[in-house]
Design a protein around this motif. Structure first.
Motif, mmCIF file in Angstrom:
data_model
loop_
_atom_site.group_PDB
_atom_site.id
_atom_site.type_symbol
_atom_site.label_atom_id
_atom_site.label_comp_id
_atom_site.label_asym_id
_atom_site.label_seq_id
_atom_site.Cartn_x
_atom_site.Cartn_y
_atom_site.Cartn_z
ATOM 1 N N SER A 115 13.274 -4.812 -0.227
ATOM 2 C CA SER A 115 13.033 -5.539 -1.513
ATOM 3 C C SER A 115 11.852 -4.576 -2.236
ATOM 4 C CB SER A 115 12.685 -6.794 -1.407
ATOM 5 O OG SER A 115 12.294 -7.234 -2.757
ATOM 6 N N TYR A 116 11.106 -4.247 -1.764
ATOM 7 C CA TYR A 116 9.667 -3.703 -2.340
ATOM 8 C C TYR A 116 9.691 -2.274 -2.204
ATOM 9 C CZ TYR A 116 7.857 -8.189 -2.728
ATOM 10 O OH TYR A 116 7.652 -9.825 -3.118
ATOM 11 N N LEU A 117 10.287 -1.652 -1.227
ATOM 12 C CA LEU A 117 10.307 -0.191 -1.133
ATOM 13 C C LEU A 117 11.784 0.432 -1.623
ATOM 14 C CD1 LEU A 117 8.080 0.548 1.876
ATOM 15 C CD2 LEU A 117 7.429 0.497 -0.212
ATOM 16 N N GLY A 118 12.840 -0.502 -1.173
ATOM 17 C CA GLY A 118 14.254 0.017 -1.447
ATOM 18 C C GLY A 118 14.375 -0.558 -2.974
ATOM 19 N N GLY A 119 13.691 -1.454 -3.418
ATOM 20 C CA GLY A 119 13.983 -1.987 -4.591
ATOM 21 C C GLY A 119 15.451 -2.619 -4.686
ATOM 22 N N GLY A 120 15.875 -3.273 -3.851
ATOM 23 C CA GLY A 120 17.165 -3.971 -3.720
ATOM 24 C C GLY A 120 18.219 -2.788 -3.783
ATOM 25 N N SER A 130 0.775 -1.203 -0.021
ATOM 26 C CA SER A 130 -0.052 0.111 -0.026
ATOM 27 C C SER A 130 0.817 1.432 -0.058
ATOM 28 C CB SER A 130 -0.974 0.006 1.146
ATOM 29 O OG SER A 130 0.072 0.072 2.553
ATOM 30 N N TRP A 131 2.125 1.235 0.669
ATOM 31 C CA TRP A 131 2.916 2.322 0.460
ATOM 32 C C TRP A 131 3.363 2.824 -1.016
ATOM 33 C CZ3 TRP A 131 3.187 5.960 3.632
ATOM 34 C CH2 TRP A 131 3.164 5.863 5.010
ATOM 35 N N GLN A 132 3.567 1.751 -1.616
ATOM 36 C CA GLN A 132 3.601 1.948 -3.079
ATOM 37 C C GLN A 132 2.756 2.838 -3.951
ATOM 38 O OE1 GLN A 132 4.285 -1.756 -4.943
ATOM 39 N NE2 GLN A 132 6.474 -2.087 -4.209
ATOM 40 N N VAL A 133 1.587 2.919 -3.422
ATOM 41 C CA VAL A 133 0.419 3.821 -4.046
ATOM 42 C C VAL A 133 0.924 5.188 -3.659
ATOM 43 C CG1 VAL A 133 -2.077 4.304 -4.018
ATOM 44 C CG2 VAL A 133 -1.343 1.757 -3.823
ATOM 45 N N PHE A 134 1.179 5.416 -2.451
ATOM 46 C CA PHE A 134 1.645 6.630 -1.981
ATOM 47 C C PHE A 134 2.854 7.074 -2.739
ATOM 48 C CE2 PHE A 134 -1.424 5.092 1.084
ATOM 49 C CZ PHE A 134 -2.149 6.379 1.351
ATOM 50 N N LEU A 135 3.911 6.399 -2.530
ATOM 51 C CA LEU A 135 5.218 6.776 -2.905
ATOM 52 C C LEU A 135 5.750 6.753 -4.840
ATOM 53 C CD1 LEU A 135 7.262 4.910 -0.036
ATOM 54 C CD2 LEU A 135 6.346 7.090 -0.057
ATOM 55 N N GLY A 155 3.447 9.406 -9.689
ATOM 56 C CA GLY A 155 1.986 9.783 -10.004
ATOM 57 C C GLY A 155 1.191 9.143 -8.955
ATOM 58 N N GLY A 156 2.038 8.733 -7.821
ATOM 59 C CA GLY A 156 1.137 8.388 -6.664
ATOM 60 C C GLY A 156 0.402 9.524 -5.811
ATOM 61 N N VAL A 157 -0.125 9.251 -4.691
ATOM 62 C CA VAL A 157 -0.777 10.324 -3.933
ATOM 63 C C VAL A 157 0.275 11.514 -3.665
ATOM 64 C CG1 VAL A 157 -1.800 10.532 -1.473
ATOM 65 C CG2 VAL A 157 -2.248 8.563 -2.868
ATOM 66 N N ILE A 158 1.473 10.909 -3.010
ATOM 67 C CA ILE A 158 2.591 12.292 -2.665
ATOM 68 C C ILE A 158 2.789 12.816 -3.782
ATOM 69 C CG2 ILE A 158 4.677 12.523 -1.566
ATOM 70 C CD1 ILE A 158 4.169 10.323 0.306
ATOM 71 N N SER A 159 3.256 11.981 -4.669
ATOM 72 C CA SER A 159 3.853 12.795 -6.256
ATOM 73 C C SER A 159 2.479 13.853 -6.637
ATOM 74 C CB SER A 159 3.811 11.773 -7.040
ATOM 75 O OG SER A 159 4.406 12.262 -8.268
ATOM 76 N N LEU A 193 10.054 6.036 -4.248
ATOM 77 C CA LEU A 193 10.796 4.332 -4.201
ATOM 78 C C LEU A 193 12.082 4.582 -4.346
ATOM 79 C CD1 LEU A 193 7.794 2.492 -6.154
ATOM 80 C CD2 LEU A 193 8.006 2.601 -3.585
ATOM 81 N N ASN A 194 12.630 3.418 -3.803
ATOM 82 C CA ASN A 194 13.882 3.113 -3.623
ATOM 83 C C ASN A 194 14.801 4.063 -3.024
ATOM 84 O OD1 ASN A 194 13.084 0.965 -5.372
ATOM 85 N ND2 ASN A 194 13.491 2.046 -7.296
ATOM 86 N N THR A 195 14.291 4.712 -2.092
ATOM 87 C CA THR A 195 15.193 6.100 -1.314
ATOM 88 C C THR A 195 15.292 5.468 0.188
ATOM 89 O OG1 THR A 195 13.060 6.945 -0.845
ATOM 90 C CG2 THR A 195 14.217 7.599 -2.845
ATOM 91 N N TYR A 196 16.124 5.987 0.921
ATOM 92 C CA TYR A 196 16.167 5.836 2.185
ATOM 93 C C TYR A 196 14.868 6.087 3.012
ATOM 94 C CZ TYR A 196 21.164 5.195 1.880
ATOM 95 O OH TYR A 196 22.595 4.722 1.575
#
Length: 295
Positions: free
Chosen positions: A241-246, A136-141, A144-148, A162-165
């Protein structure tokens, strides 16, 4: 009659004593059995696998140090280790500071019934899958998501987070914040109010009461909350993996990469043992500090 009754009475007491000991042992038995089955046995298997080898993509029982030599010789292993440690410790400190105002309010402002309701709300996220919460955080981050979209509405670029600290910290907070909130609230709620009232009657300022009375009295619980936040963040794979993208190669990501690279379970076992050792050392030092004598 008296001499014959005495041995019978002694025998009855002995049987009663043995029965009580057996009954107490029956209640205590589940804990060591649980630790043996779900900690000691898997740990022993992990240690054994670290000395095995992989032949033709098959795990082969062996007695070799090749996995240890390979892993300990990797430069990026130690880079991943310190990256994971620093990120987890930073997340733990940030999560603890973020949770403290709410914990303080629940402990000192809210009524006991309100506190129970609020603690129930803090537990509520655990009724939802952690993986679903991370998704669900991906929808925000995402771009084109909520925060963007909000940033673009105010004239900003609205790039993906996404893929940030920051995204990685949100994942750690999603997992650890409810636990820290509960531990801090319990620790603060158990602080003796007598010393607080006495300090206030003597004219002590709220800041002095907080730092000289409340925080020292609640130190064990607050420290354990910090420790749990670190433990949960350090071994966390889903957020990395999913928010940091590795992008940030933490130790859990490294374990996965080693397994995928030719089924190298022994090398992954070595990294896992290093993680466990560092976690145990950190936990031991933290608990010693939390319960050390004052002065």
């Amino acid at each position: 009659m008296t001499s014959s009754a005495f041995p019978a009475r002694t025998s009855g007491r002995r049987l009663h004593f043995l029965f009580n000991r057996a009954w107490q042992a029956l209640w205590v038995l589940p804990l060591p059995a649980w630790l043996l089955l779900f900690f000691a046995v898997p740990l022993g298997l992990l240690v054994a696998i670290s000395f095995w080898s992989v032949v033709n993509y098959r795990l082969t029982p062996d007695a070799t140090l090749s996995a240890w030599r390979y892993v300990l010789g990797l430069d990026f292993l130690w880079a991943s280790f310190w990256r994971s440690y620093r990120l987890s410790m930073a997340s733990a400190v940030a999560i603890s500071l973020l949770a403290f105002p709410a914990s303080y309010a629940m402990a000192f402002v809210a009524a006991p019934r309100q506190r129970l309701i609020l603690l129930g709300l803090a537990i509520a996220p655990f009724f939802t899958s952690y993986l679903v919460r991370i998704y669900s955080w991906q929808v925000f981050l995402t771009e084109g998501g909520v925060i963007s979209s909000v940033v673009q509405a105010f004239g900003g670029k609205g790039e993906s987070l996404l893929n940030t600290y920051f995204a990685l910290f949100l994942g750690h907070a999603t997992l650890a914040l409810p636990v820290v909130l509960i531990l801090q609230t319990i620790a603060l709620a158990n602080v003796d109010r007598t010393g607080i009232s006495a300090a206030a009657n003597l004219g002590a300022r709220p800041g002095a009461i907080l730092f000289r009375i409340i925080l020292p009295a609640a130190r064990p619980g607050l420290t354990l909350g910090l420790l749990f936040a670190f433990l949960l963040s350090y071994a966390e794979f889903v957020s990395a993996s999913y928010l940091g993208g590795g992008t940030f190669q933490t130790l859990p990501i490294l374990v996965t990469d080693l397994v995928r690279a030719g089924q190298q379970w022994p090398r992954a076992a070595v990294v896992s043992l290093l993680m466990i050792a560092s976690l145990l050392i950190t936990a031991f030092v933290t608990v010693l500090w939390a319960y050390r004598e004052k002065g």
